[in-house]
Design a protein around this motif. Structure first.
Motif, mmCIF file in Angstrom:
data_model
loop_
_atom_site.group_PDB
_atom_site.id
_atom_site.type_symbol
_atom_site.label_atom_id
_atom_site.label_comp_id
_atom_site.label_asym_id
_atom_site.label_seq_id
_atom_site.Cartn_x
_atom_site.Cartn_y
_atom_site.Cartn_z
ATOM 1 N N ASN A 33 6.252 3.375 -19.596
ATOM 2 C CA ASN A 33 7.128 2.389 -18.956
ATOM 3 C C ASN A 33 6.386 1.416 -18.064
ATOM 4 O OD1 ASN A 33 9.741 3.211 -19.891
ATOM 5 N ND2 ASN A 33 9.512 5.061 -18.657
ATOM 6 N N GLU A 34 5.335 1.893 -17.415
ATOM 7 C CA GLU A 34 4.695 1.078 -16.378
ATOM 8 C C GLU A 34 3.232 1.474 -16.256
ATOM 9 O OE1 GLU A 34 6.354 -0.759 -12.403
ATOM 10 O OE2 GLU A 34 6.422 1.420 -12.284
ATOM 11 N N ILE A 35 2.375 0.480 -16.035
ATOM 12 C CA ILE A 35 0.966 0.726 -15.714
ATOM 13 C C ILE A 35 0.587 -0.128 -14.507
ATOM 14 C CG2 ILE A 35 0.053 1.532 -17.945
ATOM 15 C CD1 ILE A 35 -0.606 -1.366 -18.654
ATOM 16 N N GLN A 36 -0.326 0.376 -13.691
ATOM 17 C CA GLN A 36 -0.761 -0.377 -12.500
ATOM 18 C C GLN A 36 -2.194 0.005 -12.143
ATOM 19 O OE1 GLN A 36 0.989 0.666 -8.727
ATOM 20 N NE2 GLN A 36 0.342 -1.222 -7.721
ATOM 21 N N TRP A 37 -3.042 -0.992 -11.944
ATOM 22 C CA TRP A 37 -4.402 -0.772 -11.447
ATOM 23 C C TRP A 37 -4.334 -0.360 -9.982
ATOM 24 C CZ3 TRP A 37 -8.145 -0.633 -14.968
ATOM 25 C CH2 TRP A 37 -8.030 -1.396 -16.133
ATOM 26 N N CYS A 38 -5.260 0.487 -9.559
ATOM 27 C CA CYS A 38 -5.301 0.898 -8.153
ATOM 28 C C CYS A 38 -5.563 -0.319 -7.266
ATOM 29 C CB CYS A 38 -6.389 1.946 -7.941
ATOM 30 S SG CYS A 38 -6.443 2.558 -6.244
ATOM 31 N N PRO A 39 -4.746 -0.526 -6.212
ATOM 32 C CA PRO A 39 -4.892 -1.728 -5.370
ATOM 33 C C PRO A 39 -6.126 -1.712 -4.470
ATOM 34 C CG PRO A 39 -3.154 -0.323 -4.495
ATOM 35 C CD PRO A 39 -3.601 0.306 -5.784
ATOM 36 N N VAL A 40 -6.739 -0.529 -4.259
ATOM 37 C CA VAL A 40 -7.984 -0.462 -3.473
ATOM 38 C C VAL A 40 -9.108 -0.894 -4.399
ATOM 39 C CG1 VAL A 40 -9.519 1.032 -2.151
ATOM 40 C CG2 VAL A 40 -7.044 1.418 -2.090
ATOM 41 N N LEU A 41 -9.723 -2.052 -4.111
ATOM 42 C CA LEU A 41 -10.629 -2.667 -5.083
ATOM 43 C C LEU A 41 -11.799 -1.764 -5.463
ATOM 44 C CD1 LEU A 41 -10.588 -6.403 -3.930
ATOM 45 C CD2 LEU A 41 -9.146 -5.235 -5.606
ATOM 46 N N GLU A 42 -12.306 -0.975 -4.491
ATOM 47 C CA GLU A 42 -13.419 -0.063 -4.792
ATOM 48 C C GLU A 42 -13.003 1.029 -5.781
ATOM 49 O OE1 GLU A 42 -14.155 -1.927 -0.872
ATOM 50 O OE2 GLU A 42 -12.442 -0.908 -1.766
ATOM 51 N N SER A 84 0.116 3.896 -3.618
ATOM 52 C CA SER A 84 0.219 3.508 -2.204
ATOM 53 C C SER A 84 -0.920 2.537 -1.913
ATOM 54 C CB SER A 84 0.097 4.744 -1.311
ATOM 55 O OG SER A 84 -1.198 5.323 -1.456
ATOM 56 N N SER A 85 -0.822 1.803 -0.807
ATOM 57 C CA SER A 85 -1.842 0.783 -0.509
ATOM 58 C C SER A 85 -3.217 1.397 -0.235
ATOM 59 C CB SER A 85 -1.396 -0.084 0.678
ATOM 60 O OG SER A 85 -1.232 0.739 1.815
ATOM 61 N N CYS A 86 -3.248 2.685 0.168
ATOM 62 C CA CYS A 86 -4.529 3.346 0.438
ATOM 63 C C CYS A 86 -5.158 3.926 -0.828
ATOM 64 C CB CYS A 86 -4.354 4.445 1.482
ATOM 65 S SG CYS A 86 -3.298 5.802 0.908
ATOM 66 N N GLY A 87 -4.390 3.954 -1.929
ATOM 67 C CA GLY A 87 -4.915 4.460 -3.192
ATOM 68 C C GLY A 87 -5.022 5.971 -3.278
ATOM 69 N N ARG A 88 -4.524 6.681 -2.273
ATOM 70 C CA ARG A 88 -4.648 8.147 -2.275
ATOM 71 C C ARG A 88 -3.346 8.839 -2.682
ATOM 72 N NH1 ARG A 88 -7.669 6.943 2.449
ATOM 73 N NH2 ARG A 88 -5.959 7.510 3.836
ATOM 74 N N ARG A 89 -2.288 8.067 -2.808
ATOM 75 C CA ARG A 89 -0.985 8.652 -3.118
ATOM 76 C C ARG A 89 -0.281 7.847 -4.204
ATOM 77 N NH1 ARG A 89 0.909 9.433 3.181
ATOM 78 N NH2 ARG A 89 -0.595 11.082 3.673
ATOM 79 N N ILE A 90 0.618 8.529 -4.899
ATOM 80 C CA ILE A 90 1.403 7.868 -5.939
ATOM 81 C C ILE A 90 2.882 8.159 -5.682
ATOM 82 C CG2 ILE A 90 2.021 7.917 -8.384
ATOM 83 C CD1 ILE A 90 -1.028 8.523 -8.878
ATOM 84 N N LEU A 91 3.665 7.091 -5.633
ATOM 85 C CA LEU A 91 5.107 7.216 -5.481
ATOM 86 C C LEU A 91 5.730 7.094 -6.871
ATOM 87 C CD1 LEU A 91 7.601 7.194 -3.491
ATOM 88 C CD2 LEU A 91 7.493 4.694 -3.660
ATOM 89 N N SER A 92 6.596 8.038 -7.231
ATOM 90 C CA SER A 92 7.218 7.975 -8.550
ATOM 91 C C SER A 92 8.708 8.256 -8.457
ATOM 92 C CB SER A 92 6.549 8.969 -9.510
ATOM 93 O OG SER A 92 6.622 10.286 -8.999
ATOM 94 N N GLY A 93 9.442 7.665 -9.378
ATOM 95 C CA GLY A 93 10.891 7.858 -9.436
ATOM 96 C C GLY A 93 11.322 7.985 -10.877
#
Length: 327
Positions: A33-42, A84-93
């Protein structure tokens, strides 16, 4: 990733249209349904995927094409998942009406809550990293605070389902696209909300009789696009009164009832969208002409997303459960 390091300090170069397939990733057993690159560039070699097979997966989509983690905390299809903005967590629904915040390292749930509706859209607030908005098969959209695990605000619309959520810059306002198209009127298809007061700012933006399965903001200009079930992308001002640009329409791809995603390239020059016939379409943002199409998938391509740092890397996913990486 060593491939990403040289790009981290430098200015983003011009986006090239990808031509060749690098990785073919097929570990999902149901539609993605959805894909997303990690927002933390490193850490942007990491790609997140949410699937109808009830799982969320994290991939190394730059170096190896391997699946690194699989999270199986949902008992039904996962319709929405966000880093999440820190790249350490994933929110899912999911369609199990559950919200989960999962620690990527340990796989443990930091936060879980049952909602009153099946979830189809989640977005984190752009400046308040603990706040997110959740929508789905309900007339209400809710803002949550992860610090308290409580609902902050409720936004009430006379609709049946929220299809997508888009924050405008700074996060003072956000948009919801809904399936509230009736025979006699098409208002409420896109609603603009005041985030703080929960007041409706406008519901008279889009007057065509089509629902809009996805919304996307331009990275540099004050405009956004809406994917429509009329098989075209409509362009709007992101400032009041959010007028539609009648001179520009991006058409050629097919939507046909799928929740086909769309987005701008990081430099804002291209608009990319999936298509229900499996192709990916690249439009010139300024001229609205098709630059190229990519025959990416056999089944409906529901998402295509450019890498935030590498100038021509693109991830796509489809209704057969496949994810592909192009360059």
């Amino acid at each position: 990733s060593e491939l990403i390091k040289p790009y981290l300090g430098s200015k983003y170069k011009v986006t090239e249209v990808p031509k060749s397939l690098i990785f073919y990733m097929s570990k999902h057993s149901g539609p993605v349904n959805e894909i997303q690159w990690c927002p933390v560039l490193e850490q942007s070699h990491l790609l997140l995927s949410a699937s109808m097979d009830r799982t969320v997966k994290v991939w190394d989509a730059v170096d190896t094409g391997c699946c690194l983690k699989t999270f199986s905390c949902h008992s039904c299809a996962v319709r929405a998942a966000r880093w999440s903005s820190c790249g350490r967590r994933i929110l899912s629904g999911g369609f199990d009406s559950m919200l989960h915040l999962t620690d990527v390292e340990t796989g443990k749930q930091i936060f879980s809550s049952k909602t009153e509706f099946r979830i189809s859209a989640l977005k984190f607030h752009p400046t308040e990293s603990n706040v997110f908005i959740c929508g789905g098969f309900s007339p209400e959209v809710k803002a949550w605070d992860l610090r308290t695990s409580k609902v902050l605000r409720v936004y009430k619309a006379a609709v049946q389902q929220t299809l997508d959520i888009l924050f405008l810059p700074e996060g003072r306002e956000f948009l919801t696209s809904t399936d509230a198209v009736s025979r006699d009127s098409a208002d409420r298809t896109i609603v603009v909300w005041d985030f703080q007061s929960a007041a409706k700012i406008s519901n008279q933006i889009f007057h065509e009789r089509y629902t809009c399965p996805s919304l996307s903001l331009h990275p540099r200009e004050s405009v956004f696009v809406a994917q429509t079930n009329g098989n075209y992308l409509a362009l709007f001002s992101a400032q009041r009164p959010y007028r539609i640009n009648k001179k520009k329409r991006y058409e050629g791809h097919k939507v046909e009832g799928f929740a086909v995603g769309c987005e701008f390239s990081p430099d804002g020059t291209l608009l990319v969208t999936g298509s229900s016939d499996g192709k990916v379409f690249f439009y010139n943002y300024h001229t609205s002409r098709i630059i190229r199409t990519l025959s990416a998938h056999k089944e409906a391509c529901v998402s295509a997303t450019f890498h935030p740092v590498l100038p021509s890397l693109l991830a796509t996913c489809d209704w057969a459960g496949e994810i592909k990486i192009w360059q």
